[in-house]
Scaffold this motif. Structure first.
Motif, PDB file in Angstrom:
ATOM      1  N   GLY A 180       0.737  -1.175   0.084  1.00  0.00           N
ATOM      2  CA  GLY A 180       0.027  -0.089  -0.086  1.00  0.00           C
ATOM      3  C   GLY A 180       0.916   1.150  -0.025  1.00  0.00           C
ATOM      4  N   PHE A 181       2.234   1.134   0.189  1.00  0.00           N
ATOM      5  CA  PHE A 181       3.150   2.169   0.068  1.00  0.00           C
ATOM      6  C   PHE A 181       3.251   2.497  -1.351  1.00  0.00           C
ATOM      7  N   SER A 182       3.380   3.722  -1.959  1.00  0.00           N
ATOM      8  CA  SER A 182       3.807   3.961  -3.159  1.00  0.00           C
ATOM      9  C   SER A 182       5.111   4.375  -3.063  1.00  0.00           C
ATOM     10  N   SER A 183       5.902   4.704  -4.222  1.00  0.00           N
ATOM     11  CA  SER A 183       7.468   4.966  -4.012  1.00  0.00           C
ATOM     12  C   SER A 183       7.357   6.608  -3.625  1.00  0.00           C
ATOM     13  N   ARG A 184       6.322   7.213  -3.982  1.00  0.00           N
ATOM     14  CA  ARG A 184       6.281   8.831  -3.218  1.00  0.00           C
ATOM     15  C   ARG A 184       6.098   8.670  -1.774  1.00  0.00           C
ATOM     16  N   LYS A 185       5.317   7.864  -1.363  1.00  0.00           N
ATOM     17  CA  LYS A 185       5.500   7.961   0.195  1.00  0.00           C
ATOM     18  C   LYS A 185       6.610   7.547   0.748  1.00  0.00           C
ATOM     19  N   LEU A 186       7.131   6.456   0.265  1.00  0.00           N
ATOM     20  CA  LEU A 186       8.584   5.762   0.530  1.00  0.00           C
ATOM     21  C   LEU A 186       9.568   6.847   0.643  1.00  0.00           C
ATOM     22  N   ARG A 187       9.497   7.657  -0.339  1.00  0.00           N
ATOM     23  CA  ARG A 187      10.751   8.644  -0.703  1.00  0.00           C
ATOM     24  C   ARG A 187      10.295   9.808   0.425  1.00  0.00           C
ATOM     25  N   LYS A 188       9.172  10.185   0.879  1.00  0.00           N
ATOM     26  CA  LYS A 188       8.838  10.885   1.611  1.00  0.00           C
ATOM     27  C   LYS A 188       9.188  10.613   3.017  1.00  0.00           C
ATOM     28  N   MET A 189       8.983   9.309   3.285  1.00  0.00           N
ATOM     29  CA  MET A 189       9.224   8.690   4.643  1.00  0.00           C
ATOM     30  C   MET A 189      10.822   8.643   4.974  1.00  0.00           C
ATOM     31  N   ASN A 205      15.215  16.042   5.871  1.00  0.00           N
ATOM     32  CA  ASN A 205      15.814  15.368   7.104  1.00  0.00           C
ATOM     33  C   ASN A 205      17.487  15.141   6.913  1.00  0.00           C
ATOM     34  N   TRP A 206      18.054  14.562   7.880  1.00  0.00           N
ATOM     35  CA  TRP A 206      19.582  14.331   7.610  1.00  0.00           C
ATOM     36  C   TRP A 206      19.884  13.517   6.533  1.00  0.00           C
ATOM     37  N   ASN A 207      18.871  12.626   6.176  1.00  0.00           N
ATOM     38  CA  ASN A 207      19.324  11.498   4.991  1.00  0.00           C
ATOM     39  C   ASN A 207      19.457  12.309   3.716  1.00  0.00           C
ATOM     40  N   HIS A 208      18.201  13.300   3.405  1.00  0.00           N
ATOM     41  CA  HIS A 208      18.107  13.948   2.320  1.00  0.00           C
ATOM     42  C   HIS A 208      19.197  15.161   2.278  1.00  0.00           C
ATOM     43  N   PHE A 209      19.396  15.707   3.618  1.00  0.00           N
ATOM     44  CA  PHE A 209      20.501  16.782   3.424  1.00  0.00           C
ATOM     45  C   PHE A 209      21.814  16.153   2.993  1.00  0.00           C
ATOM     46  N   ARG A 210      22.091  15.115   3.544  1.00  0.00           N
ATOM     47  CA  ARG A 210      23.536  14.371   2.945  1.00  0.00           C
ATOM     48  C   ARG A 210      23.477  14.302   1.525  1.00  0.00           C
TER      49      ARG A 210
END
Length: 141
Positions: free
Chosen positions: A4-13, A24-29
């Motif tokens: 039920g998780f789309s790739s967009r939802k997973l990316r957001k998470m 968040n820290w992961n995206h910042f890096r």
């Protein structure tokens, strides 16, 4: 993904901070790595802001108010960043920035201006907490 998780939802998470709705820290890096590769001739500084006030404010006036403080800090810092710069929340009330600069003096002036804006949100009744705002320039190119 079948759960039920789309790739967009997973990316957001994976990349969006749940409190500030920013990086968040992961995206910042990941953004920093790309930015440095693209802008190799630009001077950058890795700057960390810590307020050490989030838990105190949350304990004194509630979690909602503490979260509002984090959102305000993120928005304030984002408004101070250019399109070439990157901002993220590391954890609790610690934020990281990749800031471009021409001289270290101008970088320090910018940080002082950001500092005034961040401190202005801390409630007057909690003025001793303003002393707990700290900035660290960890690395500059």
């Amino acid at each position: 993904v079948s759960s039920g998780f789309s790739s967009r939802k997973l990316r957001k998470m994976a990349y969006v901070d749940d409190v500030t709705k920013g990086n968040n820290w992961n995206h910042f890096r990941s953004l920093v790595k790309r930015r440095i590769r693209k802008q190799s001739k630009t001077n950058y500084a890795f700057v960390v802001l810590g307020t050490d006030s989030y838990r105190i404010i949350s304990d004194m006036v509630g979690h909602k108010r503490g979260s509002e403080m984090l959102q305000h800090i993120y928005t304030t810092l984002k408004d101070c960043c250019t399109k070439k710069e990157v901002l993220g929340r590391m954890y609790e009330d610690h934020f990281c920035m990749l800031l471009s600069y021409d001289t270290k003096e101008n970088l320090e002036k910018r940080i002082l201006e950001m500092d005034k804006k961040v401190r202005s949100y801390i409630p007057v009744t909690m003025l001793p907490l303003q002393k707990r705002v700290s900035w660290i320039i960890l690395h500059s190119t």
